[in-house]
Design a protein around this motif. Sequence first.
Motif, PDB file in Angstrom:
ATOM      1  N   THR A  19      16.357  47.853  57.002  1.00 16.67           N
ATOM      2  CA  THR A  19      16.496  48.199  58.411  1.00 16.67           C
ATOM      3  C   THR A  19      17.680  49.120  58.634  1.00 16.67           C
ATOM      4  O   THR A  19      17.593  50.121  59.363  1.00 16.67           O
ATOM      5  N   VAL A  20      18.814  48.807  58.000  1.00 18.51           N
ATOM      6  CA  VAL A  20      20.017  49.638  58.150  1.00 18.51           C
ATOM      7  C   VAL A  20      19.773  51.047  57.610  1.00 18.51           C
ATOM      8  O   VAL A  20      20.088  52.047  58.276  1.00 18.51           O
TER       9      VAL A  20
ATOM     10  N   ALA B   2      20.456  58.215  69.106  1.00 13.01           N
ATOM     11  CA  ALA B   2      19.594  57.708  68.038  1.00 13.01           C
ATOM     12  C   ALA B   2      20.214  56.542  67.274  1.00 13.01           C
ATOM     13  O   ALA B   2      19.560  55.950  66.416  1.00 13.01           O
ATOM     14  N   ILE B   3      21.470  56.185  67.584  1.00 15.69           N
ATOM     15  CA  ILE B   3      22.084  55.016  66.950  1.00 15.69           C
ATOM     16  C   ILE B   3      21.553  53.718  67.546  1.00 15.69           C
ATOM     17  O   ILE B   3      21.852  52.633  67.038  1.00 15.69           O
ATOM     18  N   GLN B   4      20.747  53.821  68.599  1.00 15.40           N
ATOM     19  CA  GLN B   4      20.287  52.622  69.300  1.00 15.40           C
ATOM     20  C   GLN B   4      19.530  51.632  68.412  1.00 15.40           C
ATOM     21  O   GLN B   4      19.774  50.420  68.501  1.00 15.40           O
ATOM     22  N   PRO B   5      18.596  52.069  67.527  1.00 15.46           N
ATOM     23  CA  PRO B   5      17.930  51.079  66.673  1.00 15.46           C
ATOM     24  C   PRO B   5      18.895  50.274  65.815  1.00 15.46           C
ATOM     25  O   PRO B   5      18.714  49.059  65.633  1.00 15.46           O
ATOM     26  N   LEU B   6      19.941  50.931  65.302  1.00 18.56           N
ATOM     27  CA  LEU B   6      20.924  50.214  64.495  1.00 18.56           C
ATOM     28  C   LEU B   6      21.696  49.221  65.343  1.00 18.56           C
ATOM     29  O   LEU B   6      21.951  48.084  64.919  1.00 18.56           O
TER      30      LEU B   6
ATOM     31  N   THR C 222       8.281  53.312  58.319  1.00 15.90           N
ATOM     32  CA  THR C 222       8.921  52.374  57.385  1.00 15.90           C
ATOM     33  C   THR C 222       9.458  51.152  58.117  1.00 15.90           C
ATOM     34  O   THR C 222       9.362  50.023  57.615  1.00 15.90           O
ATOM     35  N   ALA C 223      10.011  51.369  59.300  1.00 12.72           N
ATOM     36  CA  ALA C 223      10.571  50.252  60.065  1.00 12.72           C
ATOM     37  C   ALA C 223       9.492  49.280  60.520  1.00 12.72           C
ATOM     38  O   ALA C 223       9.761  48.080  60.675  1.00 12.72           O
TER      39      ALA C 223
END
Length: 299
Positions: free
Chosen positions: A120-121, A98-102, A277-278
């Motif tokens: 975003t962060v 799940a760290i992929q979007p960051l 939200t993103a």
Amino acid sequence: MLSNRLALLLTTAITPLLWGTTYLVTTELLPPHRPLLAALLRALPAGLLLVAITRTLPRGDWWWRSLILGTLNIGAFNALLFVGAYRLPGGVAATVGAIQPLLVALLSTGLLRERLSLRTVLTAIAGIFGVGLLVLRANAHLDTWGVVAAIGGAVVMALGVVLSKRWASPAPLLATTGWQLVAGGVVLLPVAFLVEGAPPAFTLQNLAGYAYLTIVGSAVAYALWFRGLRDLSPTDVTFLGLLSPVMATTLGWLVLDQRLTSTQALGALIVLTALITAQVRRTRKTPATPAPVLASVGS
């Protein structure tokens, strides 16, 4: 009437929902202990099918670009994903993934010159926390190589997503998708045979499972995914990937009669909130346009 952007987001969101069905199909229809074979058979046949339909081969730079993108998005990603899944409990692997979007947001600042906002962060961190609540178990244990593989899978996929946006292919979407699937399958082919050996005899149930993964889970899903990447920000697209563990958990509850706790429900709510939200763009006030000044014509 839906806006073009919202319609594209909803269409692209079909991909992680389809990928979320993979766990159910794998456990119920496929032979056990053959994860690399599953990755190979969902990539290579799907790619060959799309290439046959489009009858289009890469030209020039797209031979090596397809190899790189196919390795990152499919070949290396699936290999590392399954190593992580085998050495870690599923919840740990999903939470690390799940760290992929960051990662995509960070890579986009350097490779695509996109602005990295605090929102975003924070939204990415909230997404990781939500996935953790959704799938992580209290008795989960950590394995060093498993964690390294899971992080590596997230990194290569994030880089593949950003490069897919940076390298815009002039070829039809299905052709470009097919090239990547073939490249990823070719990379996986020797690895699967070296690690798992020759494939076993398949039952009709196995063949049905592989057919679903090939046609729906790869050919359709990746085409929709890369279509979204062509017209949307890679950060927006990769946040949609958080839907995959939500779908997997929901199917486990509905089909496999797995227990759904209040903590998991809270995690799903946080994930969906982070995802929405993103995608919501901040509205900027447009400065009022001054009235045109008409030059007078002297008599």
